[in-house]
Scaffold this motif. Structure first.
Motif, PDB file in Angstrom:
ATOM      1  N   ASP A   1       1.216  20.871  32.570  1.00 29.56           N
ATOM      2  CA  ASP A   1       1.408  21.798  31.549  1.00 29.56           C
ATOM      3  C   ASP A   1       0.243  22.330  30.847  1.00 29.56           C
ATOM      4  N   VAL A   2       0.050  23.530  30.791  1.00 31.74           N
ATOM      5  CA  VAL A   2      -1.044  24.428  30.458  1.00 31.74           C
ATOM      6  C   VAL A   2      -1.439  23.665  28.883  1.00 31.74           C
ATOM      7  N   ILE A   3      -0.682  23.211  28.105  1.00 31.31           N
ATOM      8  CA  ILE A   3      -1.043  22.690  26.883  1.00 31.31           C
ATOM      9  C   ILE A   3      -1.646  21.230  27.093  1.00 31.31           C
ATOM     10  N   ILE A   4      -1.192  20.435  27.886  1.00 32.01           N
ATOM     11  CA  ILE A   4      -1.784  18.998  28.007  1.00 32.01           C
ATOM     12  C   ILE A   4      -2.701  18.893  29.145  1.00 32.01           C
ATOM     13  N   CYS A   5      -2.733  19.834  29.921  1.00 30.24           N
ATOM     14  CA  CYS A   5      -3.547  19.730  31.269  1.00 30.24           C
ATOM     15  C   CYS A   5      -4.913  19.052  31.213  1.00 30.24           C
ATOM     16  N   GLU A   6      -5.651  19.419  30.294  1.00 29.74           N
ATOM     17  CA  GLU A   6      -6.965  18.784  29.852  1.00 29.74           C
ATOM     18  C   GLU A   6      -6.810  17.061  29.497  1.00 29.74           C
ATOM     19  N   ASN A   7      -5.875  16.806  28.954  1.00 28.96           N
ATOM     20  CA  ASN A   7      -5.755  15.474  28.528  1.00 28.96           C
ATOM     21  C   ASN A   7      -5.239  14.583  29.835  1.00 28.96           C
ATOM     22  N   LEU A   8      -4.518  15.419  30.469  1.00 29.80           N
ATOM     23  CA  LEU A   8      -3.701  14.719  31.776  1.00 29.80           C
ATOM     24  C   LEU A   8      -4.737  14.346  32.712  1.00 29.80           C
ATOM     25  N   PHE A   9      -5.638  15.295  32.734  1.00 35.23           N
ATOM     26  CA  PHE A   9      -6.751  15.181  33.880  1.00 35.23           C
ATOM     27  C   PHE A   9      -7.553  14.138  33.433  1.00 35.23           C
ATOM     28  N   LYS A  10      -8.066  13.984  32.132  1.00 28.14           N
ATOM     29  CA  LYS A  10      -9.044  13.009  31.653  1.00 28.14           C
ATOM     30  C   LYS A  10      -8.410  11.515  31.847  1.00 28.14           C
ATOM     31  N   MET A  11      -7.010  11.655  31.939  1.00 25.99           N
ATOM     32  CA  MET A  11      -6.463  10.179  32.025  1.00 25.99           C
ATOM     33  C   MET A  11      -6.365   9.840  33.298  1.00 25.99           C
ATOM     34  N   LEU A  12      -6.256  10.679  34.298  1.00 19.71           N
ATOM     35  CA  LEU A  12      -6.315  10.568  35.636  1.00 19.71           C
ATOM     36  C   LEU A  12      -7.755  10.088  36.329  1.00 19.71           C
ATOM     37  N   THR A  13      -8.835  10.735  35.644  1.00 16.07           N
ATOM     38  CA  THR A  13      -9.968  10.411  35.938  1.00 16.07           C
ATOM     39  C   THR A  13     -10.717   9.551  35.271  1.00 16.07           C
ATOM     40  N   SER A  14     -10.036   8.717  34.532  1.00 14.46           N
ATOM     41  CA  SER A  14     -10.436   7.717  33.253  1.00 14.46           C
ATOM     42  C   SER A  14     -11.490   6.552  34.225  1.00 14.46           C
ATOM     43  N   ALA A  15     -11.151   6.531  35.445  1.00 12.37           N
ATOM     44  CA  ALA A  15     -11.885   5.380  36.078  1.00 12.37           C
ATOM     45  C   ALA A  15     -12.820   6.036  37.275  1.00 12.37           C
ATOM     46  N   THR A  16     -12.757   7.206  37.442  1.00 13.37           N
ATOM     47  CA  THR A  16     -13.522   7.809  38.562  1.00 13.37           C
ATOM     48  C   THR A  16     -14.553   8.937  38.316  1.00 13.37           C
ATOM     49  N   GLY A  17     -15.118   8.854  37.073  1.00 18.27           N
ATOM     50  CA  GLY A  17     -16.250   9.673  36.419  1.00 18.27           C
ATOM     51  C   GLY A  17     -15.938  11.105  36.346  1.00 18.27           C
ATOM     52  N   GLY A  18     -14.770  11.462  36.180  1.00 18.24           N
ATOM     53  CA  GLY A  18     -14.251  12.785  35.518  1.00 18.24           C
ATOM     54  C   GLY A  18     -14.340  13.672  36.711  1.00 18.24           C
ATOM     55  N   ARG A  19     -14.045  13.141  37.979  1.00 21.06           N
ATOM     56  CA  ARG A  19     -13.678  13.976  39.344  1.00 21.06           C
ATOM     57  C   ARG A  19     -12.151  13.140  39.837  1.00 21.06           C
ATOM     58  N   LEU A  20     -11.340  13.963  40.025  1.00 23.60           N
ATOM     59  CA  LEU A  20      -9.888  13.467  40.618  1.00 23.60           C
ATOM     60  C   LEU A  20      -9.736  13.333  42.182  1.00 23.60           C
ATOM     61  N   GLN A  21      -9.752  11.892  42.493  1.00 24.57           N
ATOM     62  CA  GLN A  21      -9.494  11.567  43.813  1.00 24.57           C
ATOM     63  C   GLN A  21      -7.953  11.737  44.432  1.00 24.57           C
ATOM     64  N   PHE A  22      -7.912  12.011  45.654  1.00 22.65           N
ATOM     65  CA  PHE A  22      -6.554  12.175  46.103  1.00 22.65           C
ATOM     66  C   PHE A  22      -5.769  10.970  46.011  1.00 22.65           C
ATOM     67  N   SER A  23      -6.218   9.850  46.237  1.00 21.18           N
ATOM     68  CA  SER A  23      -5.306   8.485  46.194  1.00 21.18           C
ATOM     69  C   SER A  23      -4.818   8.345  44.759  1.00 21.18           C
ATOM     70  N   VAL A  24      -5.557   8.744  43.635  1.00 22.56           N
ATOM     71  CA  VAL A  24      -4.839   8.524  42.271  1.00 22.56           C
ATOM     72  C   VAL A  24      -4.062   9.707  42.238  1.00 22.56           C
ATOM     73  N   TYR A  25      -4.344  10.941  42.733  1.00 22.92           N
ATOM     74  CA  TYR A  25      -3.313  11.934  42.474  1.00 22.92           C
ATOM     75  C   TYR A  25      -2.016  11.857  43.175  1.00 22.92           C
TER      76      TYR A  25
END
Length: 673
Positions: free
Chosen positions: A164-188
């Motif tokens: 969602d536009v409103i929470i998009c940035e917070n969601l991304f930070k949660m998904l990349t919390s262990a990958t240095g700020g870059r989203l990996q396909f395995s997590v996604y």
């Protein structure tokens, strides 16, 4: 196909360029080889795009049932000139293709379960960063392709369930919390798989016979807790406690008390109506003690007393925090609906936004992320409640909902309009996203986040200056109050005529200002000088953003000394409260003439004061009062002033206080028993 294009494709196939660019995990290798061999490759190859962008556009063209060249022609016809500039064409055209393909794909039931769809959305994000033919060398040749926040924020919200536009940035930070700020396909991929499972779970629960006869068919069951006998939910009402099962829908909260072999009739706590509900964390414990921070309190005007739902667990209060935020999310979305009078399909969209927020949280819980999850940051209406300018975000959301309703009504009347994209003023809108630009909601969220960052920075400075120990905090306060104390001492010095010359000049100047009615201008000038001082300080102290306060640390105190200091502070506070109560009780005695002689004098003084205020002009009265008060301690009047103050104190001490009788509440006795 042009010879230049064919040569490029043949070179890519022979040199296996995609394998070199993306490494062994590339999802494009077979497709680029197929494009090179296909006789119709020319209709699916856009020279301005990078090779991998061409692959993604080809996938989009297959979904839409048209060639890439036909998509380019459509884009050139529908887009404004600002979107077709050479430097912007590649990314804007890529967004146009992606948004159109996604708006069609999400209409297919079970699209999240399709591995090709999950891979396509991720590849769209990868390609978004390198859309142009000149940017293909930016891809890493050593690591698997990953996605940045900016790419995720542009593509993911086009699929409402993913982000969602409103929470998009917070969601991304949660998904990349262990990958240095870059989203990996395995997590996604795991996240999307979790979304699919959460949707199926919600659908199964909503289609079951739970709450039959109480719940309407339109209510979706979002969460259930208390079904496991070892982890029940406890409902506290007054001194009574019942274990049972708690069920949250998108309209209400239900509690079913546990009987011997079944559940009792559900109690319904409505979240959709405006009942002045208050939902907050609560402390519970045995025999009315407040020991455990593991409960949620629900209050409304429909209840005679608050209801407390307790979520027992051995460590922490994660279970309670989760339930607190999802209950609040349902409450907040209905407040939004009621405030802006959202109806019809727009109302269903608002409820869907809240429901999808809860589903995302459930999906993230299955990922076992390293960072502690702050649920309120992942739920749109919760986040709007805490963000600076969150009300403006909701206002923008309501305006966009109204605009979409008007567009739907116009679209039903005008059958000739395009069902896939439209031109709004200077924007090309596909579904709910804008090609090459941000929509008003995204703009409002970005502005709010800027303000939120300022709040966070300010809070960090606050946390940095918090001191431990009463003595240290008192020392800091004394240092901060030093300018005020020095000003107060100077005023007292003038008031007590320590220097008759200074006091005389101050008295004459002040009386003249009051007499002429210039007091307002004096305050205005003081405010103006304060503003000028701040501006000058900012101009001449650019290198020093903050002026540090230097405080001499007091000698260290042991635990016993600190306890004694606290005890002394409490004793002083109690004494001050007692003195204030005595003053109020004496005024009560004067008001009710418990001491008639003193009351008569007091009433006479009030009458004289009221008469003067009614008939004497304000500036004259203020001048007389100022001169009278200011000259009390001048050498000629000092002796008479001391006698007057002594008589007033004797008169005040002679007034008895009104009696006080303490009564104990019978209801409290019953609750204790």
């Amino acid at each position: 196909m042009s010879s230049k294009t064919r040569n490029m494709l043949e070179g890519l196939v022979k040199d296996t360029s995609f394998k070199w660019l993306l490494g062994k995990q590339s999802s494009f290798d077979e497709e680029i080889e197929e494009m090179g061999r296909s006789p119709s490759a020319g209709t699916n190859w856009i020279p301005e795009l990078s090779p991998i962008a061409n692959v993604v556009v080809r996938r989009c063209s297959k979904i839409l049932g048209v060639s890439a060249n036909e998509l380019r022609d459509s884009f050139k016809q529908e887009a404004f000139e600002s979107l077709k500039q050479p430097s912007l064409f590649a990314r804007n055209f890529l967004e146009y293709c992606c948004f159109r393909a996604l708006s069609l794909s999400v209409g297919v039931t079970g699209h999240l379960a399709d591995k090709k769809f999950r891979r396509l959305t991720f590849d769209m994000m990868v390609v978004w960063e390198v859309p142009a033919v000149a940017s293909q060398a930016l891809l890493s040749v050593e690591e698997d392709a990953t996605v940045s926040l900016e790419a995720f924020s542009r593509i993911a919200p086009a699929v409402p369930i993913i982000a969602d536009v409103i929470i998009c940035e917070n969601l991304f930070k949660m998904l990349t919390s262990a990958t240095g700020g870059r989203l990996q396909f395995s997590v996604y991929d795991k996240y999307l798989y979790g979304l699919e499972r959460a949707i199926k779970k919600m659908r199964t629960q909503s289609e079951s016979s739970l709450l039959s006869g109480v719940r309407s068919k339109r209510e979706k069951i979002l969460e259930i807790d208390g079904t496991v006998t070892t982890q029940p939910v406890l409902e506290h009402i007054g001194i009574s406690t019942w274990p049972g099962r708690l069920i949250l829908t998108d309209h209400s909260l239900y509690f079913e008390a546990l009987k011997v072999v079944s559940y009792d009739t559900p109690k319904r706590y409505d979240l959709s109506e405006d009942l002045k509900q208050i939902i907050k964390p609560e402390l519970t414990g045995p025999w009315g003690t407040r020991l455990f921070d593991k409960a949620v309190s629900y209050k409304s005007i429909s209840l005679s007393e608050p209801v407390v739902m307790e979520f027992p667990e051995l460590k922490g209060h994660t279970r309670r925090d989760y339930w607190l935020t999802i209950i609040q999310e349902v409450l907040y979305v209905h407040r939004y609906i009621n405030k802006y009078k959202i109806t019809g399909l727009a109302r269903d969209e608002a409820l869907s936004k809240a429901v999808l927020g809860v589903i995302r949280v459930q999906a993230l819980q299955e990922l076992s992320l390293t960072n502690a999850m702050r649920y309120e940051n992942l739920l749109p209406f919760n986040l709007c409640d805490q963000l600076p300018g969150g009300d403006l975000i909701l206002e923008t959301l309501a305006e966009m909902s109204t605009s979409r309703e008007l567009h739907r009504s116009n679209k039903s009347k005008d059958t000739g309009s395009s069902p896939r994209s439209r031109r709004d003023t200077n924007n090309l809108v596909v579904g709910e996203v804008v090609v090459g630009d941000v929509n008003p909601l995204e703009r409002a969220v970005k502005e709010s986040r800027k303000n939120y960052e300022k709040v966070v920075l300010a809070q960090e400075t606050i946390n940095g200056v918090k001191m431990e120990g009463i003595d240290t905090n008192i020392a800091v306060m004394k240092e901060l109050m030093l300018p005020i104390m020095e000003t107060g001492n100077w005023i007292l010095s003038v008031l007590y005529w320590d220097d008759p010359m200074k006091s005389s000049v101050f008295c004459l100047v002040s009386t003249f200002i009051i007499w002429r009615g210039w007091l307002v201008y004096v305050f205005a000038l003081a405010s103006l000088f304060s503003a000028i001082f701040m501006v000058l300080t900012r101009c001449f102290s650019r290198e020093k953003l903050m002026i540090e306060l230097k405080v001499t640390a007091p000698p260290p105190m042991n635990t016993m000394e600190q306890l004694l200091a606290v005890q002394n502070g409490i004793s002083e506070l109690e004494q001050n409260i007692q003195d204030a109560n005595i003053v109020l009780l004496k005024f009560r005695a004067l008001l009710f003439s418990l001491f008639p002689q003193a009351s008569q004098k007091f009433a006479l003084a009030i009458v004289v004061a009221a008469t003067m205020m009614a008939f004497v002009p304000g500036r004259y009265l203020l001048s007389v009062v100022f001169v009278e008060l200011f000259t009390r301690y001048s050498p000629p009047r000092r002796a008479s002033t001391e006698r007057l103050i002594r008589r007033l104190r004797e008169w005040w001490f002679s007034i008895p206080a009104a009696p006080v009788v303490l009564q104990h509440d019978k209801n409290n006795k019953k609750k204790k028993n």
